[in-house]
Write a protein that holds these residues in place. Sequence first.
Motif, PDB file in Angstrom:
ATOM      1  N   THR A  26       0.839  -1.203   0.000  1.00  0.00           N
ATOM      2  CA  THR A  26       0.000   0.000   0.000  1.00  0.00           C
ATOM      3  C   THR A  26       0.872   1.251   0.000  1.00  0.00           C
ATOM      4  O   THR A  26       2.067   1.206   0.297  1.00  0.00           O
ATOM      5  CB  THR A  26      -0.917   0.047   1.235  1.00  0.00           C
ATOM      6  OG1 THR A  26      -0.103   0.161   2.408  1.00  0.00           O
ATOM      7  CG2 THR A  26      -1.810  -1.181   1.314  1.00  0.00           C
ATOM      8  N   CYS A  49       0.381   9.054  -3.145  1.00  0.00           N
ATOM      9  CA  CYS A  49       0.372   8.161  -1.986  1.00  0.00           C
ATOM     10  C   CYS A  49       0.205   8.920  -0.671  1.00  0.00           C
ATOM     11  O   CYS A  49      -0.425   8.422   0.258  1.00  0.00           O
ATOM     12  CB  CYS A  49       1.644   7.315  -1.951  1.00  0.00           C
ATOM     13  SG  CYS A  49       1.571   5.895  -3.070  1.00  0.00           S
ATOM     14  N   ASN A  75      -3.461   9.350  -0.434  1.00  0.00           N
ATOM     15  CA  ASN A  75      -4.283   8.139  -0.593  1.00  0.00           C
ATOM     16  C   ASN A  75      -3.554   6.936  -0.014  1.00  0.00           C
ATOM     17  O   ASN A  75      -3.209   6.004  -0.737  1.00  0.00           O
ATOM     18  CB  ASN A  75      -4.585   7.913  -2.075  1.00  0.00           C
ATOM     19  CG  ASN A  75      -5.308   9.071  -2.703  1.00  0.00           C
ATOM     20  OD1 ASN A  75      -6.506   9.209  -2.541  1.00  0.00           O
ATOM     21  ND2 ASN A  75      -4.576   9.921  -3.399  1.00  0.00           N
ATOM     22  N   GLN A  82      -4.502   3.132  -0.798  1.00  0.00           N
ATOM     23  CA  GLN A  82      -4.376   2.592  -2.152  1.00  0.00           C
ATOM     24  C   GLN A  82      -3.127   1.729  -2.275  1.00  0.00           C
ATOM     25  O   GLN A  82      -2.149   1.918  -1.561  1.00  0.00           O
ATOM     26  CB  GLN A  82      -4.294   3.734  -3.172  1.00  0.00           C
ATOM     27  CG  GLN A  82      -5.582   4.468  -3.375  1.00  0.00           C
ATOM     28  CD  GLN A  82      -6.644   3.580  -3.999  1.00  0.00           C
ATOM     29  OE1 GLN A  82      -6.394   2.866  -4.973  1.00  0.00           O
ATOM     30  NE2 GLN A  82      -7.834   3.619  -3.439  1.00  0.00           N
ATOM     31  N   ASN A  88      -1.879   0.573  -8.059  1.00  0.00           N
ATOM     32  CA  ASN A  88      -2.973   1.480  -8.421  1.00  0.00           C
ATOM     33  C   ASN A  88      -2.461   2.918  -8.525  1.00  0.00           C
ATOM     34  O   ASN A  88      -2.872   3.669  -9.418  1.00  0.00           O
ATOM     35  CB  ASN A  88      -4.099   1.426  -7.389  1.00  0.00           C
ATOM     36  CG  ASN A  88      -4.941   0.196  -7.538  1.00  0.00           C
ATOM     37  OD1 ASN A  88      -4.905  -0.500  -8.555  1.00  0.00           O
ATOM     38  ND2 ASN A  88      -5.713  -0.130  -6.516  1.00  0.00           N
TER      39      ASN A  88
END
Length: 102
Positions: free
Chosen positions: A37, A85, A88, A91, A95
């Motif tokens: 992530t 990143c 988010n 995520q 992605n």
Amino acid sequence: MRRNVLVIAILVIAAALVSVATLPAVAQIKMDMNKITCKDLLKYSSADRTFLQYWMSGYYNAAANNDVLDFKRLEANTAKVLAYCKKNRSQTVPNAINGNAS
């Protein structure tokens, strides 16, 4: 005299090689890159982040049948992905790359 020094040097090198050969092998680590992530990425050390940056670049370039590393493009895309990143964190990195890298 010189021959004795050479023999001793060879014996020391041979002993070092034998001792290294008897060390246990380091376990391999398997990592699913699709599950990393943005939160994980931001916690990584600089060296680990750089490793991931180059690994993912190689992966995506190979998928596109591109064998040229464009360092300026890599740096620009890395900046875009990191900026994304930071906003988010939940995520996945793939992605973030697919939505922000060119």
